[in-house]
Design a protein around this motif. Structure first.
Motif, PDB file in Angstrom:
ATOM      1  N   VAL A  18      -2.586  -5.579  -9.224  1.00 37.85           N
ATOM      2  CA  VAL A  18      -1.322  -5.498  -8.489  1.00 37.85           C
ATOM      3  C   VAL A  18      -1.029  -4.019  -8.216  1.00 37.85           C
ATOM      4  CG1 VAL A  18       1.114  -6.114  -8.402  1.00 37.85           C
ATOM      5  CG2 VAL A  18      -0.488  -7.598  -9.605  1.00 37.85           C
ATOM      6  N   GLY A  19      -0.923  -3.680  -6.940  1.00 34.64           N
ATOM      7  CA  GLY A  19      -0.756  -2.285  -6.519  1.00 34.64           C
ATOM      8  C   GLY A  19      -2.028  -1.838  -5.837  1.00 34.64           C
ATOM      9  N   LEU A  22      -4.154   4.268  -5.149  1.00 32.96           N
ATOM     10  CA  LEU A  22      -5.240   5.042  -5.755  1.00 32.96           C
ATOM     11  C   LEU A  22      -5.708   4.456  -7.092  1.00 32.96           C
ATOM     12  CD1 LEU A  22      -6.968   7.594  -5.471  1.00 32.96           C
ATOM     13  CD2 LEU A  22      -5.108   8.855  -6.586  1.00 32.96           C
ATOM     14  N   GLU A  46       2.380  -2.895   0.516  1.00 28.52           N
ATOM     15  CA  GLU A  46       2.295  -2.190   1.789  1.00 28.52           C
ATOM     16  C   GLU A  46       1.266  -2.910   2.667  1.00 28.52           C
ATOM     17  OE1 GLU A  46       2.706   2.283   1.691  1.00 28.52           O
ATOM     18  OE2 GLU A  46       1.857   1.952  -0.283  1.00 28.52           O
ATOM     19  N   PRO A  54      -1.483  12.749  -1.171  1.00 34.14           N
ATOM     20  CA  PRO A  54      -1.281  14.207  -1.103  1.00 34.14           C
ATOM     21  C   PRO A  54      -1.251  14.800   0.307  1.00 34.14           C
ATOM     22  CG  PRO A  54      -2.628  13.678  -3.004  1.00 34.14           C
ATOM     23  CD  PRO A  54      -2.441  12.384  -2.242  1.00 34.14           C
ATOM     24  N   LYS A  58       1.650  17.535   3.299  1.00 35.14           N
ATOM     25  CA  LYS A  58       0.996  18.775   3.708  1.00 35.14           C
ATOM     26  C   LYS A  58       0.584  18.642   5.179  1.00 35.14           C
ATOM     27  CE  LYS A  58      -0.606  19.073  -1.088  1.00 35.14           C
ATOM     28  NZ  LYS A  58      -0.249  17.718  -1.576  1.00 35.14           N
ATOM     29  N   ALA A  86       1.793  -8.248   0.632  1.00 41.98           N
ATOM     30  CA  ALA A  86       2.261  -9.301  -0.282  1.00 41.98           C
ATOM     31  C   ALA A  86       2.740  -8.663  -1.573  1.00 41.98           C
ATOM     32  CB  ALA A  86       1.137 -10.291  -0.578  1.00 41.98           C
ATOM     33  N   GLY A 116       2.526   1.953  -9.397  1.00 43.45           N
ATOM     34  CA  GLY A 116       2.934   3.310  -9.060  1.00 43.45           C
ATOM     35  C   GLY A 116       4.423   3.561  -9.148  1.00 43.45           C
ATOM     36  N   GLU A 167       6.549  21.734  -0.852  1.00 44.07           N
ATOM     37  CA  GLU A 167       5.501  21.558   0.161  1.00 44.07           C
ATOM     38  C   GLU A 167       6.121  21.273   1.535  1.00 44.07           C
ATOM     39  OE1 GLU A 167       2.734  18.618  -1.252  1.00 44.07           O
ATOM     40  OE2 GLU A 167       1.859  19.982  -2.735  1.00 44.07           O
ATOM     41  N   ASN A 253       7.677   1.684 -10.254  1.00 42.25           N
ATOM     42  CA  ASN A 253       7.910   0.373  -9.625  1.00 42.25           C
ATOM     43  C   ASN A 253       7.681  -0.746 -10.638  1.00 42.25           C
ATOM     44  OD1 ASN A 253       8.480   1.153  -6.919  1.00 42.25           O
ATOM     45  ND2 ASN A 253       6.305   1.561  -6.602  1.00 42.25           N
ATOM     46  N   TRP A 256       9.756  -5.726 -10.609  1.00 40.15           N
ATOM     47  CA  TRP A 256       9.139  -7.057 -10.584  1.00 40.15           C
ATOM     48  C   TRP A 256       8.738  -7.531 -11.985  1.00 40.15           C
ATOM     49  CZ3 TRP A 256       3.761  -8.070 -11.501  1.00 40.15           C
ATOM     50  CH2 TRP A 256       2.988  -6.925 -11.770  1.00 40.15           C
ATOM     51  N   GLY A 292      -2.002   4.851 -13.794  1.00 40.44           N
ATOM     52  CA  GLY A 292      -1.382   5.622 -12.720  1.00 40.44           C
ATOM     53  C   GLY A 292       0.083   5.931 -12.979  1.00 40.44           C
ATOM     54  N   HIS A 311       0.239  12.241 -11.187  1.00 37.79           N
ATOM     55  CA  HIS A 311      -0.834  13.111 -10.716  1.00 37.79           C
ATOM     56  C   HIS A 311      -1.957  12.280 -10.126  1.00 37.79           C
ATOM     57  CE1 HIS A 311       0.212  16.136 -14.181  1.00 37.79           C
ATOM     58  NE2 HIS A 311       1.148  16.073 -13.263  1.00 37.79           N
ATOM     59  N   TRP A 312      -2.473  12.738  -9.024  1.00 41.42           N
ATOM     60  CA  TRP A 312      -3.614  12.099  -8.354  1.00 41.42           C
ATOM     61  C   TRP A 312      -4.779  11.916  -9.329  1.00 41.42           C
ATOM     62  CZ3 TRP A 312      -8.692  13.010  -6.985  1.00 41.42           C
ATOM     63  CH2 TRP A 312      -9.183  12.418  -5.820  1.00 41.42           C
ATOM     64  N   TRP A 343      -2.787  19.689  -8.352  1.00 41.91           N
ATOM     65  CA  TRP A 343      -2.789  20.849  -7.464  1.00 41.91           C
ATOM     66  C   TRP A 343      -1.656  20.695  -6.481  1.00 41.91           C
ATOM     67  CZ3 TRP A 343      -5.181  16.428  -6.259  1.00 41.91           C
ATOM     68  CH2 TRP A 343      -5.025  15.964  -4.953  1.00 41.91           C
ATOM     69  N   ARG A 440       5.994  15.964 -12.703  1.00 45.02           N
ATOM     70  CA  ARG A 440       5.958  16.343 -11.286  1.00 45.02           C
ATOM     71  C   ARG A 440       7.211  15.898 -10.600  1.00 45.02           C
ATOM     72  NH1 ARG A 440       1.856  17.739  -7.455  1.00 45.02           N
ATOM     73  NH2 ARG A 440       2.934  17.282  -5.548  1.00 45.02           N
TER      74      ARG A 440
HETATM   75  C1  LIG Z   1       3.886  13.014  -0.699  1.00 45.25           C
HETATM   76  C2  LIG Z   1       3.080  13.071  -1.962  1.00 45.25           C
HETATM   77  C3  LIG Z   1       2.282  14.184  -2.230  1.00 45.25           C
HETATM   78  C4  LIG Z   1       1.533  14.258  -3.398  1.00 45.25           C
HETATM   79  N1  LIG Z   1       0.761  15.363  -3.617  1.00 45.25           N
HETATM   80  C5  LIG Z   1       0.038  15.454  -4.754  1.00 45.25           C
HETATM   81  C6  LIG Z   1      -0.767  16.595  -5.002  1.00 45.25           C
HETATM   82  O1  LIG Z   1      -0.830  17.522  -4.199  1.00 45.25           O
HETATM   83  N2  LIG Z   1      -1.460  16.646  -6.161  1.00 45.25           N
HETATM   84  C7  LIG Z   1      -1.415  15.627  -7.084  1.00 45.25           C
HETATM   85  O2  LIG Z   1      -2.065  15.727  -8.142  1.00 45.25           O
HETATM   86  N3  LIG Z   1      -0.670  14.532  -6.870  1.00 45.25           N
HETATM   87  C8  LIG Z   1       0.057  14.418  -5.730  1.00 45.25           C
HETATM   88  N4  LIG Z   1       0.824  13.307  -5.501  1.00 45.25           N
HETATM   89  C9  LIG Z   1       0.845  12.234  -6.513  1.00 45.25           C
HETATM   90  C10 LIG Z   1      -0.227  11.167  -6.300  1.00 45.25           C
HETATM   91  O3  LIG Z   1      -0.317  10.809  -4.953  1.00 45.25           O
HETATM   92  C11 LIG Z   1       0.130   9.959  -7.161  1.00 45.25           C
HETATM   93  O4  LIG Z   1       0.035  10.348  -8.505  1.00 45.25           O
HETATM   94  C12 LIG Z   1      -0.769   8.751  -6.892  1.00 45.25           C
HETATM   95  O5  LIG Z   1      -0.573   8.259  -5.603  1.00 45.25           O
HETATM   96  C13 LIG Z   1      -0.482   7.643  -7.916  1.00 45.25           C
HETATM   97  O6  LIG Z   1      -1.271   6.530  -7.621  1.00 45.25           O
HETATM   98  P1  LIG Z   1      -0.870   5.080  -8.129  1.00 45.25           P
HETATM   99  O7  LIG Z   1      -1.926   4.178  -7.568  1.00 45.25           O
HETATM  100  O8  LIG Z   1      -0.622   5.080  -9.575  1.00 45.25           O
HETATM  101  O9  LIG Z   1       0.548   4.750  -7.471  1.00 45.25           O
HETATM  102  P2  LIG Z   1       1.029   4.701  -5.965  1.00 45.25           P
HETATM  103  O10 LIG Z   1       0.186   5.598  -5.126  1.00 45.25           O
HETATM  104  O11 LIG Z   1       2.488   4.899  -6.002  1.00 45.25           O
HETATM  105  O12 LIG Z   1       0.717   3.212  -5.490  1.00 45.25           O
HETATM  106  C14 LIG Z   1       1.347   2.075  -5.978  1.00 45.25           C
HETATM  107  C15 LIG Z   1       1.196   0.990  -4.943  1.00 45.25           C
HETATM  108  O13 LIG Z   1       1.715  -0.239  -5.469  1.00 45.25           O
HETATM  109  C16 LIG Z   1       2.564  -0.840  -4.513  1.00 45.25           C
HETATM  110  N5  LIG Z   1       3.527  -1.731  -5.174  1.00 45.25           N
HETATM  111  C17 LIG Z   1       4.642  -1.378  -5.843  1.00 45.25           C
HETATM  112  N6  LIG Z   1       5.286  -2.475  -6.317  1.00 45.25           N
HETATM  113  C18 LIG Z   1       4.540  -3.545  -5.936  1.00 45.25           C
HETATM  114  C19 LIG Z   1       4.674  -4.953  -6.134  1.00 45.25           C
HETATM  115  N7  LIG Z   1       5.686  -5.468  -6.808  1.00 45.25           N
HETATM  116  N8  LIG Z   1       3.720  -5.759  -5.606  1.00 45.25           N
HETATM  117  C20 LIG Z   1       2.669  -5.247  -4.912  1.00 45.25           C
HETATM  118  N9  LIG Z   1       2.505  -3.923  -4.708  1.00 45.25           N
HETATM  119  C21 LIG Z   1       3.416  -3.081  -5.220  1.00 45.25           C
HETATM  120  C22 LIG Z   1       3.210   0.347  -3.827  1.00 45.25           C
HETATM  121  O14 LIG Z   1       3.777  -0.010  -2.586  1.00 45.25           O
HETATM  122  C23 LIG Z   1       2.006   1.271  -3.680  1.00 45.25           C
HETATM  123  O15 LIG Z   1       1.247   0.952  -2.551  1.00 45.25           O
HETATM  124  C24 LIG Z   1       1.595  13.210  -4.338  1.00 45.25           C
HETATM  125  C25 LIG Z   1       2.403  12.095  -4.086  1.00 45.25           C
HETATM  126  C26 LIG Z   1       3.143  12.020  -2.912  1.00 45.25           C
HETATM  127  C27 LIG Z   1       4.011  10.819  -2.662  1.00 45.25           C
END
Ligand SMILES: Cc1cc2nc3c(=O)[nH]c(=O)nc-3n(C[C@H](O)[C@H](O)[C@H](O)COP(=O)(O)OP(=O)(O)OC[C@H]3O[C@@H](n4cnc5c(N)ncnc54)[C@H](O)[C@@H]3O)c2cc1C
Ligand code: SF4
Lengths: 441, 80
Positions: A18-19, A22, A46, A54, A58, A86, A116, A167, A253, A256, A292, A311-312, A343, A440
Motif C-alpha cells: 500500500v503506497g 519510492l 495517486e 526531489p 528543484k 485506488a 509516506g 529550495e 499518511n 486509513w 519510508g 529522506h529519499w 541532499w 527534514r
Molecule cells: C518536493 C520534495 C522534495 C524532496 N527533496 C528531497 C531531497 O532533495 N533529498 C532527500 O533526501 N529527500 C527529499 N524529499 C523526500 C523524499 O522524496 C521522501 O522521503 C520520499 O518520497 C519518501 O518515500 P515514501 O515512498 O516513503 O513516501 P511518499 O513518497 O510520500 O509516497 C507515499 C505514497 O503513498 C500514497 N498513499 C498515501 N495514503 C494512501 C492510501 N491510504 N492508500 C493508497 N495510497 C496511499 C501517497 O499518495 C504516495 O503516493 C523530498 C520530498 C518532496 C515532497
C-alpha cells in the motif's frame, strides 16, 4: 495473529503493497529479487506510477523538467497488479484484508505499508484554500505551482524555512521573482543544522535576493474575492504576495489505519528494528512491514532512539530491507541500521547531511570554511561523532559517514592533508524550541 | 529543459546521496547529464531511446554506481 515468525517463503503467499511511491516500489522490487513469485498487488491513491519527488522542488517548478518525466525506473519486471488511483480506506488485520475506498476487499498474506507523508496544510482551511496558495508534495502540486510561477507573480511568499521552503526560494530567485521567506526561527534550516551554520546560510540566501523574515510567525493569509493577496505577520505588519507556498513540513499518511489496532505515535506508524509493525497491545506483526516516510522506528546507531526520516535514501534502503524480510523472513538478519542521509540543492550549492544532528553539543569545521560557502562540518554529542554536513565537499563525506557508523569519538581524526591541524569546536547553537525528531522540514 | 516523453523511452534516476560530482556521466552522455556549480548534478530522467548507448556508458562509468537505468518505459500491468 501475532505469531513470532512468518511462514517460510511460500510460492503462493499474496503480497500487497500500500503506497505506490519510492519505498513501495523499492520494497516490491527487492521482494521479487529475493525470489518471491506469488501474486503481488501494488495499491496507490495517486493516478501515477511511482515517480521521484526531489526534482519537483528543484527542476519541475523551475520549468526545466516536465512533471511526468519524473517516473521512476523499475529495476526488474515486477509482474505486479497495479491498483493506481485506488486509496486504501482500512486494514482488518484479523482477516488480513485491505479495504479500498470503493469498498473492494484485498486479502493479503504479507503486507508492506509505504503510504509516506503529505504536506502539512495551513492550519486555517479557508485561508489555505485561497487561490494562489500552494503546498508541494506531489507531481500535480508541482505542475500547479510551476504554472503560477510562470505567470510572473509580483511576489512569492514562502511560509517555512525548511529544506523545501529554501529550495523553492532558490528557484524563485533563479526565475528572477521577488520572494519573501517567513520563518519563526532566527535562520532558515536552523532546526536541523543549528544557528552556528544556518546563520551563514541565512546570509547567502539574503545575498541571493530573498527577503528573509526570521523570528516571526504568520497571523493569517489574507484574501480578496477568493484569491490570496498577502499575509499578516505576528506583529501586525503585512506582506503583499500573489503566490504563497506553505512549506511547513509533512505529516504521515496513517488516517486509513485508525481503528486498525496498529500503534500510531504523533500519526507515525510504530515499528521495531526489523520494520515489523507494532500493534497497540504491543504485539508485533511479522507479516506487516513498513518503510519510508510513514514509519517510526528505533535507530541502532542512536541508542535505539525512535526516528521518522523523510529522506529519499531511507525510503530506498528501508523499502529494500522490508521487501527482503517479507520474502525471506528475518533469519538472523540484523536490525535495519541505514545511515540517515539526504541532499539538497539550493542557491548554487549541494548540501548533504549524514547522520542525525539532534542533541549535538559541539561542532567542528574540518574542511573549508563557512564563509567560503564550501565546507565540511562534523557534529558531536557527548564525545561521539553523530553527524556530518557537507556544502560542496561531497567527496569528503563518506569518510565521516564511516566515522558516524563506527560511533567514532568527536572530534574525529581524519588524516586529510588540508585539514586544519588543530580543530576548534563550536557550539552548534540550537534555537528554542529545540529540534524535533523529524529530520527534514 | 527535459521535456515529457510519452512512450518507449528510458528512465533514469541518480542516487544523489551517493553522487560525488565526478562528472564522468557528463562526459559519457553530455545531452543527458550536466554538472552545475561545483557539484549539482542535473540529469534527464526520461531520455530519448536514441541516447541509449551513451546513457548505459554513463551508468557504467560512474565511479560510485549512483545511476539506475531502465531501458524501456515502466508500465502499470495487471499482474496475475
Ligand atoms: C518536493 C520534495 C522534495 C524532496 N527533496 C528531497 C531531497 O532533495 N533529498 C532527500 O533526501 N529527500 C527529499 N524529499 C523526500 C523524499 O522524496 C521522501 O522521503 C520520499 O518520497 C519518501 O518515500 P515514501 O515512498 O516513503 O513516501 P511518499 O513518497 O510520500 O509516497 C507515499 C505514497 O503513498 C500514497 N498513499 C498515501 N495514503 C494512501 C492510501 N491510504 N492508500 C493508497 N495510497 C496511499 C501517497 O499518495 C504516495 O503516493 C523530498 C520530498 C518532496 C515532497
Ligand atoms: S559519474 Fe556518478 S558521481 Fe559522477 S556526477 Fe555522474 S552520477 Fe555523480
Amino acid at each position: 495473529m501475532t505469531s513470532a515468525r512468518i511462514p517460510r517463503a511460500d510460492e503462493d503467499a499474496r503480497v500487497v503493497v500500500v503506497g505506490a511511491s519510492l519505498a513501495g516500489l523499492r520494497g516490491a522490487e527487492s521482494l521479487r529479487l529475493a525470489g518471491h513469485r506469488g501474486p503481488l498487488t501494488i495499491v496507490g491513491d495517486e493516478p501515477h506510477l511511482p515517480y521521484d519527488r526531489p526534482p519537483l522542488s528543484k527542476h519541475v517548478i523551475a520549468g526545466e523538467m516536465a512533471p511526468d518525466a519524473t517516473t521512476l525506473p523499475h529495476r526488474l519486471d515486477l509482474d505486479a497488479a497495479w491498483r493506481l488511483g485506488a486509496g486504501a480506506a482500512g486494514l482488518d488485520r484479523q482477516a488480513r484484508t485491505i479495504v479500498l475506498l470503493d469498498g473492494e476487499r484485498l486479502p493479503y498474506d504479507r503486507l508492506l505499508i509505504a503510504t509516506g507523508a503529505r504536506a502539512r496544510p495551513w492550519h486555517d482551511e479557508a485561508e489555505g484554500t485561497l487561490e494562489g496558495v500552494f503546498t508541494l508534495r506531489g507531481r500535480d502540486d508541482a505542475a500547479a505551482l510551476r504554472a503560477a510561477l510562470a505567470a510572473a507573480p509580483k511576489r512569492v511568499l514562502i511560509v517555512g524555512g525548511g529544506f523545501i521552503g529554501c529550495e523553492v526560494a532558490s528557484v524563485c530567485r533563479d526565475l528572477g521573482l521577488p520572494v519573501t521567506l517567513v520563518d519563526p526561527l532566527p535562520a532558515p534550516l536552523a532546526k536541523v543544522l543549528g544557528l552556528a551554520v544556518s546563520g551563514f546560510l541565512r546570509d547567502w540566501i539574503a545575498a541571493a535576493g530573498v527577503e528573509v523574515r526570521s523570528n516571526t510567525g504568520l497571523r493569517s493569509l489574507d484574501g480578496r474575492d477568493g484569491r490570496v493577496v498577502g499575509a499578516t505577520l505576528d506583529d501586525g505588519s503585512t506582506i503583499a504576495a500573489d503566490v504563497v507556498v506553505v512549506a511547513l513540513g509533512a505529516v504521515p499518511n496513517t488516517g486509513w489505519l485508525e481503528g486498525s489496532g496498529l500503534a500510531l505515535e504523533s500519526g507515525a506508524l510504530v515499528c521495531d528494528g526489523h520494520a515489523r509493525v507494532r500493534a497497540q497491545d504491543d504485539g508485533l506483526h511479522p507479516e506487516i512491514r513498513a518503510a519510508g516516510d510513514v514509519a517510526l522506528w528505533p535507530h541502532p546507531l542512536y541508542d535505539g532512539r525512535m526516528v521518522r526520516l523523510e529522506h529519499w535514501g531511507n525510503a530506498v534502503a528501508q523499502g529494500e530491507y522490508a521487501g527482503r524480510a517479507l520474502a525471506l523472513g528475518d533469519g538472523d538478519r540484523p536490525a535495519f541500521a541505514g545511515m540517515p542521509e539526504f541532499w539538497s540543492n539550493q542557491f548554487g550549492v549541494t548540501i548533504k547531511l549524514a547522520g542525525l544532528t539532534e542533541g549535538a553539543d559541539s561542532l567542528a569545521v574540518v574542511q573549508g570554511s563557512l564563509k567560503d560557502k564550501r565546507f565540511l562540518a562534523v557534529y558531536g554529542r557527548a564525545g561521539r561523532t553523530v553527524a556530518a554536513l557537507s556544502v560542496d565537499c561531497a567527496r569528503w563525506l563518506p569518510a565521516y559517514a564511516e566515522a558516524i557508523a563506527a560511533k567514532a569519538p568527536f572530534p574525529p581524526i581524519a588524516n586529510a592533508l588540508d585539514q586544519p591541524s588543530r580543530l576548534g569546536t563550536l557550539d552548534p547553537s540550537w534555537p528554542t524550541p529545540p529540534p524535533e525528531v523529524s529530520a527534514r522540514g | 529543459m527535459f521535456p515529457s516523453r510519452k512512450t518507449s523511452e528510458m528512465r533514469v534516476v541518480v542516487d544523489l546521496n551517493r553522487c560525488q560530482g565526478y562528472a564522468q556521466c557528463c562526459y559519457a552522455a553530455p545531452e543527458s547529464f550536466e554538472l552545475r556549480g561545483a557539484e549539482i548534478l542535473v540529469y534527464d530522467p526520461a531520455p530519448s531511446a536514441e541516447h541509449r548507448g551513451r546513457i548505459e556508458r554513463a551508468a557504467q562509468s560512474c565511479p560510485v554506481r549512483a545511476i539506475t537505468v531502465q531501458a524501456d518505459e515502466p508500465a502499470a500491468g495487471a499482474g496475475r
